[in-house]
Design an enzyme around this catalytic site. Structure first.
Site, PDB file in Angstrom:
ATOM      1  N   TRP A  16      29.618 -48.378  24.562  1.00  0.00           N
ATOM      2  CA  TRP A  16      28.764 -48.354  25.751  1.00  0.00           C
ATOM      3  C   TRP A  16      29.532 -48.805  26.986  1.00  0.00           C
ATOM      4  O   TRP A  16      29.450 -48.189  28.045  1.00  0.00           O
ATOM      5  CB  TRP A  16      27.534 -49.210  25.514  1.00  0.00           C
ATOM      6  CG  TRP A  16      26.468 -49.187  26.577  1.00  0.00           C
ATOM      7  CD1 TRP A  16      25.722 -50.247  26.990  1.00  0.00           C
ATOM      8  CD2 TRP A  16      25.985 -48.063  27.326  1.00  0.00           C
ATOM      9  NE1 TRP A  16      24.817 -49.858  27.942  1.00  0.00           N
ATOM     10  CE2 TRP A  16      24.962 -48.513  28.166  1.00  0.00           C
ATOM     11  CE3 TRP A  16      26.339 -46.712  27.358  1.00  0.00           C
ATOM     12  CZ2 TRP A  16      24.278 -47.683  29.057  1.00  0.00           C
ATOM     13  CZ3 TRP A  16      25.661 -45.871  28.249  1.00  0.00           C
ATOM     14  CH2 TRP A  16      24.647 -46.350  29.078  1.00  0.00           C
ATOM     15  N   LYS A 110      20.709 -54.317  25.441  1.00  0.00           N
ATOM     16  CA  LYS A 110      19.327 -53.997  25.093  1.00  0.00           C
ATOM     17  C   LYS A 110      18.930 -54.744  23.827  1.00  0.00           C
ATOM     18  O   LYS A 110      19.242 -54.298  22.714  1.00  0.00           O
ATOM     19  CB  LYS A 110      19.159 -52.488  24.884  1.00  0.00           C
ATOM     20  CG  LYS A 110      19.465 -51.638  26.122  1.00  0.00           C
ATOM     21  CD  LYS A 110      19.273 -50.164  25.839  1.00  0.00           C
ATOM     22  CE  LYS A 110      19.571 -49.316  27.064  1.00  0.00           C
ATOM     23  NZ  LYS A 110      19.348 -47.869  26.810  1.00  0.00           N
ATOM     24  N   LYS A 197      12.425 -50.551  21.725  1.00  0.00           N
ATOM     25  CA  LYS A 197      12.683 -49.177  21.253  1.00  0.00           C
ATOM     26  C   LYS A 197      13.696 -49.166  20.116  1.00  0.00           C
ATOM     27  O   LYS A 197      13.675 -48.265  19.270  1.00  0.00           O
ATOM     28  CB  LYS A 197      13.137 -48.292  22.411  1.00  0.00           C
ATOM     29  CG  LYS A 197      14.430 -48.721  23.093  1.00  0.00           C
ATOM     30  CD  LYS A 197      15.658 -48.067  22.529  1.00  0.00           C
ATOM     31  CE  LYS A 197      16.916 -48.581  23.198  1.00  0.00           C
ATOM     32  NZ  LYS A 197      18.142 -47.888  22.716  1.00  0.00           N
ATOM     33  N   ASP A 250      13.663 -43.797  26.703  1.00  0.00           N
ATOM     34  CA  ASP A 250      14.680 -44.363  25.821  1.00  0.00           C
ATOM     35  C   ASP A 250      14.238 -44.292  24.363  1.00  0.00           C
ATOM     36  O   ASP A 250      15.042 -44.058  23.456  1.00  0.00           O
ATOM     37  CB  ASP A 250      14.948 -45.812  26.227  1.00  0.00           C
ATOM     38  CG  ASP A 250      16.300 -46.321  25.763  1.00  0.00           C
ATOM     39  OD1 ASP A 250      17.048 -45.548  25.141  1.00  0.00           O
ATOM     40  OD2 ASP A 250      16.611 -47.495  26.033  1.00  0.00           O
ATOM     41  N   THR A 254      16.435 -42.580  21.322  1.00  0.00           N
ATOM     42  CA  THR A 254      16.962 -43.441  20.263  1.00  0.00           C
ATOM     43  C   THR A 254      16.309 -43.160  18.919  1.00  0.00           C
ATOM     44  O   THR A 254      16.951 -43.274  17.874  1.00  0.00           O
ATOM     45  CB  THR A 254      16.758 -44.917  20.640  1.00  0.00           C
ATOM     46  OG1 THR A 254      17.249 -45.135  21.969  1.00  0.00           O
ATOM     47  CG2 THR A 254      17.506 -45.838  19.698  1.00  0.00           C
ATOM     48  N   ARG A 261      22.503 -45.693  16.172  1.00  0.00           N
ATOM     49  CA  ARG A 261      22.829 -46.589  15.064  1.00  0.00           C
ATOM     50  C   ARG A 261      21.564 -47.165  14.441  1.00  0.00           C
ATOM     51  O   ARG A 261      21.502 -47.385  13.230  1.00  0.00           O
ATOM     52  CB  ARG A 261      23.755 -47.710  15.556  1.00  0.00           C
ATOM     53  CG  ARG A 261      25.109 -47.211  15.996  1.00  0.00           C
ATOM     54  CD  ARG A 261      26.081 -48.340  16.236  1.00  0.00           C
ATOM     55  NE  ARG A 261      25.748 -49.171  17.373  1.00  0.00           N
ATOM     56  CZ  ARG A 261      26.140 -48.933  18.613  1.00  0.00           C
ATOM     57  NH1 ARG A 261      26.876 -47.868  18.879  1.00  0.00           N
ATOM     58  NH2 ARG A 261      25.825 -49.741  19.603  1.00  0.00           N
ATOM     59  N   ASN A 262      20.557 -47.427  15.258  1.00  0.00           N
ATOM     60  CA  ASN A 262      19.313 -47.985  14.734  1.00  0.00           C
ATOM     61  C   ASN A 262      18.593 -46.977  13.848  1.00  0.00           C
ATOM     62  O   ASN A 262      18.071 -47.331  12.783  1.00  0.00           O
ATOM     63  CB  ASN A 262      18.420 -48.432  15.894  1.00  0.00           C
ATOM     64  CG  ASN A 262      19.044 -49.573  16.675  1.00  0.00           C
ATOM     65  OD1 ASN A 262      19.112 -50.695  16.203  1.00  0.00           O
ATOM     66  ND2 ASN A 262      19.525 -49.279  17.874  1.00  0.00           N
TER      67      ASN A 262
END
Length: 338
Positions: A16, A110, A197, A250, A254, A261-262
């Protein structure tokens, strides 16, 4: 009066931070890219590319990797914190005292700090103290997957700060042909959206990993959005923020992308993989994991009902089986939608 177009320093040489440095460089900015890992800095300098976290994107000459924090901070007008939320306190503490040139502190992390359950801006205020004159603290968030930002795929974000001129200045710095930045004053809401999120993206990954369809995920994320909004309002945010870029925007990115990754953590949990193995294979932080625990704790403390997020925490930390989790959500007592 200090200049309005000084150097920008990005703190964090992961995917990031590198993507943001590339974005700023494309906007003809001089950017210092700091990382505390000397071997990572050496690799960035040698290859002029982040082969570990964001391969395939050469660093332009205007991006200067460094492991020397004093060098990175010298003359910087804008500091961009792009480390995992667990590292925000440590990085900011290392930066003290901030240089007199620093006018804007941009938080691109985040999540919630695990022990304190604080948002990144609250951590920053805690570290910097309440008597400071500068810098203004601005949250930057939106549907911004690092790889797509680096590729120059069009997207948008919001820069939020109670000080309107600070949000506008940061938006001007980041705004470009592929990255449109809006402004807002609800910094709390923007940061809550960015934190919650990630937890909901884990839930979406579980749903997909169990082989459920689009109906399931749409219902799950809609109820998750209701939880996000309810939680945010309880903490003083504006409800409309969660229907903007930092909330539903977002969340859509995501929770739907295999780049997330989540989402990948959730899919792995559905397949029965141990959490530690999943995180080791990722090789990077999945913010939704520590945030799920902190969010559950904070929601209980505030008396906010968040069944989806609470269930994610139980999946990750309490040994709840994925199909048992589905049953527990589907058999809750009937309620009105709002």
């Amino acid at each position: 009066m200090r200049g309005m177009d000084g150097r920008t320093t990005v703190l964090g040489g992961g995917s990031w931070g590198t993507a943001l440095a590339l974005l700023l460089a494309q906007n003809h900015r001089s950017v210092a890219l700091w990382d505390r890992n000397e071997s990572q800095v050496h690799a960035l300098r040698e290859h002029r590319e982040n082969r570990r976290y964001l391969p395939g994107f050469p660093l332009p000459e205007s991006v200067a990797p460094t492991g020397d924090l004093n060098e990175a901070l010298a003359g910087a007008e804008m500091l961009v914190v792009a480390v995992p939320s667990a590292g925000v306190r440590d990085v900011l503490t290392r930066c003290l005292p901030l240089p007199d040139s620093a006018r804007f502190l941009v938080l691109a992390a985040k999540g919630l700090e695990a022990d304190s359950c604080l948002l990144p801006a609250e951590v920053a205020e805690d570290v910097l103290g309440t008597d400071r004159v500068a810098p203004d603290i601005v949250a930057l968030s939106g549907p911004n997957l690092a790889l797509e930002v680096a590729r120059g795929i069009p997207t948008a974000a919001v820069a939020a700060c109670p000080e309107r001129t600070a949000a506008e200045h940061v938006a001007d710095r980041f705004n470009g042909p592929t990255y449109r930045v809006y402004t807002g004053n609800d910094r709390i809401g923007v940061e809550i959206g960015g934190a919650v999120k990630n937890v909901l993206a884990i839930a979406a990954g579980v749903s997909d990993g169990l082989g459920f369809g689009e109906n399931t995920k749409a219902a799950l994320l809609t109820r998750g959005l209701a939880e996000m909004t309810r939680f945010g309002v309880a903490l003083g945010a504006d409800a409309e923020t969660f229907f903007g870029l930092a909330g539903v925007g977002d969340l859509m990115a995501t929770a739907a992308s295999r780049l997330s990754r989540n989402w990948r953590v959730g899919e792995g949990i559905a397949r029965g993989e141990p959490l530690d193995d999943l995180l080791q294979r990722l090789g990077q932080v999945a913010e939704g994991v520590p945030t799920a625990r902190a969010l559950r704790s904070l929601a209980e403390r505030k008396g906010v009902e968040m069944p989806v997020c609470r269930t994610v925490a139980a999946l990750l930390f309490d040994g709840l089986a994925p199909r048992e989790a589905v049953a527990s959500l589907m058999t809750r007592s009937r309620k009105g939608e709002w």
